[in-house]
Design an enzyme around this catalytic site. Structure first.
Site, PDB file in Angstrom:
ATOM      1  N   TYR A 130      35.931  70.614  10.377  1.00  0.00           N
ATOM      2  CA  TYR A 130      36.370  72.016  10.548  1.00  0.00           C
ATOM      3  C   TYR A 130      37.049  72.242  11.903  1.00  0.00           C
ATOM      4  CZ  TYR A 130      31.490  73.050  12.309  1.00  0.00           C
ATOM      5  OH  TYR A 130      30.291  73.077  12.942  1.00  0.00           O
ATOM      6  N   GLU A 131      37.638  73.426  11.998  1.00  0.00           N
ATOM      7  CA  GLU A 131      38.428  73.784  13.199  1.00  0.00           C
ATOM      8  C   GLU A 131      39.662  72.901  13.332  1.00  0.00           C
ATOM      9  OE1 GLU A 131      39.281  76.108  14.919  1.00  0.00           O
ATOM     10  OE2 GLU A 131      37.501  76.892  13.943  1.00  0.00           O
ATOM     11  N   GLY A 132      40.252  72.523  12.187  1.00  0.00           N
ATOM     12  CA  GLY A 132      41.369  71.588  12.205  1.00  0.00           C
ATOM     13  C   GLY A 132      40.794  70.190  12.194  1.00  0.00           C
TER      14      GLY A 132
END
Ligand SMILES: Cc1cc2nc3c(=O)[nH]c(=O)nc-3n(C[C@H](O)[C@H](O)[C@H](O)COP(=O)(O)OP(=O)(O)OC[C@H]3O[C@@H](n4cnc5c(N)ncnc54)[C@H](O)[C@@H]3O)c2cc1C
Length: 596
Positions: free
Chosen positions: A442-444
């Protein structure tokens, strides 16, 4: 059940001996009065909260998970979470590094970073409830209108309300330009927002009285793609003019994801049915405003894995000293026992030292970046602010991806130290591995971080920021180049610095011919640069440890051994990474898609 002891000694070493943060912070008007005792006292007290209040809820929270009542749409996190959150708010912890204008304590970001490392060690899933609030606070602090700030920032600072980040939709995660959620302007200046978001962390819960959702959506006339995205505040309960809570807004949790780890954090499918929101920043420029939150979250995710690496290491060490199996190949080391403790076996030590080196290297790098962030936010010199901002931007994808990849390796090694017991829930080690895995996604995803580093942050400005950071390394190499005792650290550091320069130029040239070359090399490249950062901080740590050898404090002996292990056993990985990065695009793209 795992135990946790806040690593205060190493935190103090990094802050006060390696980085001299007090001297640096005192130059900033906002922190002119800061001193080491204050920083240490806050972290000591915070460590107690982490070890005594939230660590004991980690294993039980994982087993229990969150519950959704489908008729009321209310989500109940595991037992004890709400009470722990109340204690967190009463202790003033959410306000640590927030702006005093909104009730914050105005402490440096790096103190908050240290607190969050400990919270993540103690209980990553719990920590995500307040963790996302801080990101929302930062986005609103940077881009909110005065009215939005006065309505929301005080409540986010106190922790009475929490925040979320609503980007992802079923058909789009990485490519937010595809998002479909719609925002219809209303006569009163508000917007009615309709759409579906998925995977929203802490999207619904009963820890706080209100939840401030930051939602990306499209205006009716918005251009296609990422240039047509706007940012909105959509509170769970509308807020009356006097600040009291009003009607329930049309944003609901429709389902909870069943997932591999972080079971105790509610990962919500959110439905927006004409929910009322107000715009943050300018129309169609929402992604830029959201990037404040995303960058804060990226540093936060790296910090999650730093926390997990530390706690997994601590428990694996305790186990390895206690568990007896087999004799050392060189003969018994504990002849009074039926077998030797497994810490005598070289490979067990390799696993432990790997985790230890990743924790110490990660802590040094994260604290350094937090200090640069403090300067970027508070320096009264515009040039310094800009320079620090650029360095933070360069190092953010490294913190996110390098620390989370390392966290996955480290937690897996520490689980392995436990043998079969590591696979069993009660010991808590398999939970650390499961929880660590999401941090790479997550978060890229970490691939996206590597493209950001190589494509935007390095090649995007012809390597200018990397060169500036490289100069800091080069001047340290020059200072220590004649020291006999430092050769074992300085030579490989200088060598890797040269290789990174050559590799960057080579990929840059290839990318002129075919931009896909960046995609082929980026993941290996990020790991190489991550090692360059760790090598720099380990070499600087080794210098201090060598100087303090005579002090009799075993901390410095251990630091020196860890640095030597890092240079001998982990850094050489860069040789194969450079080879694979240089192997380029052709081996990846040669095979026809139909043959897969
Ligand atoms: C537990 C959990 C919590 C989350 N919390 C939140 C939250 O609070 N808020 C929120 O908005 N989102 C949240 N997310 C969503 C998360 O950020 C996305 O899942 C993530 O960014 C990846 O998007 P995706 O799942 O759509 O994968 P995709 O974008 O479909 O990617 C699939 C694969 O393709 C790769 N890929 C895609 N594009 C490229 C490219 N250009 N080059 C190379 N590879 C590429 C990716 O790296 C990945 O390996 C959460 C997700 C989970 C699982």
């Amino acid at each position: 059940m795992p135990t946790y002891t806040p690593p205060l000694r190493d935190m103090q070493f990094v802050m006060h001996e390696l980085l001299n943060v007090v001297d640096e912070l005192k130059m900033l008007p906002a922190h002119a009065d800061i001193d080491a005792d204050t920083i240490n006292a806050v972290l000591e007290e915070g460590g107690k909260f982490c070890a005594e209040v939230i660590a004991p809820l980690n294993l039980s929270g994982d087993a229990e998970g969150c519950k959704l009542d489908k008729t009321t749409h209310e989500v109940t996190p595991p037992k004890g979470f709400k009470e722990a959150y109340k204690q967190y708010v009463e202790g003033g912890w959410p306000a640590l590094s927030c702006d005093p204008a909104y009730g914050g304590q105005g402490l440096p970001v790096l103190v908050n970073q240290g607190m969050y490392e400990m919270m993540n060690s103690a209980n990553q899933a719990w920590t995500m409830y307040p963790g996302l609030s801080h990101g929302a606070y930062e986005a609103l602090h940077a881009h909110g209108t005065p009215e939005q700030k006065s309505t929301y920032l005080t409540k986010l600072t106190s922790g009475e309300w929490t925040g979320t980040m609503c980007l992802t939709e079923p058909h789009c995660g990485t490519d937010l330009g595809l998002l479909r959620t719609k925002a219809e302007p209303q006569a009163d200046g508000t917007y009615k927002i309709t759409g579906a978001k998925i995977f929203i962390s802490a999207g619904e819960h009963d820890l706080a009285e209100n939840i401030v959702h930051l939602v990306l959506a499209r205006l009716p006339d918005a251009p296609a793609g990422s240039k047509g995205i706007s940012l909105f505040i959509v509170p769970k309960f509308l807020v009356n003019a006097d600040g009291t809570l009003g009607a329930r807004n049309g944003i609901f949790c429709a389902g909870l994801e069943h997932k591999m780890g972080i079971h105790a954090n509610s990962t919500c499918q959110m439905v927006l049915e004409g929910a009322i929101g107000t715009m943050v920043g300018e129309p169609n420029k929402g992604l830029a405003a959201m990037f404040v939150m995303m960058n804060a979250a990226r540093l936060g995710v790296g910090n999650q894995s730093l926390g997990l690496t530390e706690v997994a290491y601590q428990n694996a060490v305790t186990y390895a000293k206690d568990r007896i199996q087999m004799r050392a190949l060189s003969g018994p080391k504990a002849p009074d026992k039926a077998a030797d403790p497994i810490i005598v076996h070289p490979d067990v030590r390799k696993m432990l030292l790997t985790a230890r080196a990743y924790a110490e290297g990660g802590r040094a790098l994260s604290t350094y970046v937090a200090l640069q962030l403090d300067k970027a936010l508070s320096s009264d010199d515009e040039d310094e602010r800009k320079e620090c901002e650029a360095e933070v931007a360069l190092l953010t994808p490294i913190i996110k991806a390098f620390l989370t990849d390392n966290g996955w390796i480290a937690t897996s090694h520490c689980m392995q130290v436990f043998g079969g017991h590591g696979f069993i829930h009660e010991w808590g080690m398999e939970q650390f591995v499961r929880d660590a895995r999401i941090n790479m996604i997550y978060e890229g995803t970490n691939t996206i971080q590597s493209l950001d580093l190589l494509g935007r942050k390095v090649l995007g400005n012809n390597g200018a920021t990397l060169k500036k950071f490289g100069k800091k390394i080069a001047s340290f190499v020059e200072e220590e180049g004649t020291s006999e005792a430092m050769q074992e650290f300085i030579n490989p550091l200088a060598d890797l610095g040269d290789k990174v320069t050559k590799l960057t130029t080579e990929i840059g040239m290839k990318a002129f011919q075919n931009p896909d070359e960046v995609g082929a090399a980026a993941v290996d490249y990020l790991r190489v640069v991550g090692h360059l950062c760790f090598a720099y901080f380990f070499a600087r740590s080794a210098k201090i440890a060598l100087e303090k050898q005579g002090s009799g404090d075993p901390f410095y002996t251990a630091k020196l051994h860890t640095a030597r292990f890092y240079f001998a056993k982990l850094l050489p990985e860069t040789a194969s990474l450079i080879r694979t990065a240089r192997a380029g695009l052709q081996p990846l793209m040669a095979m026809d898609e139909a043959l897969f």
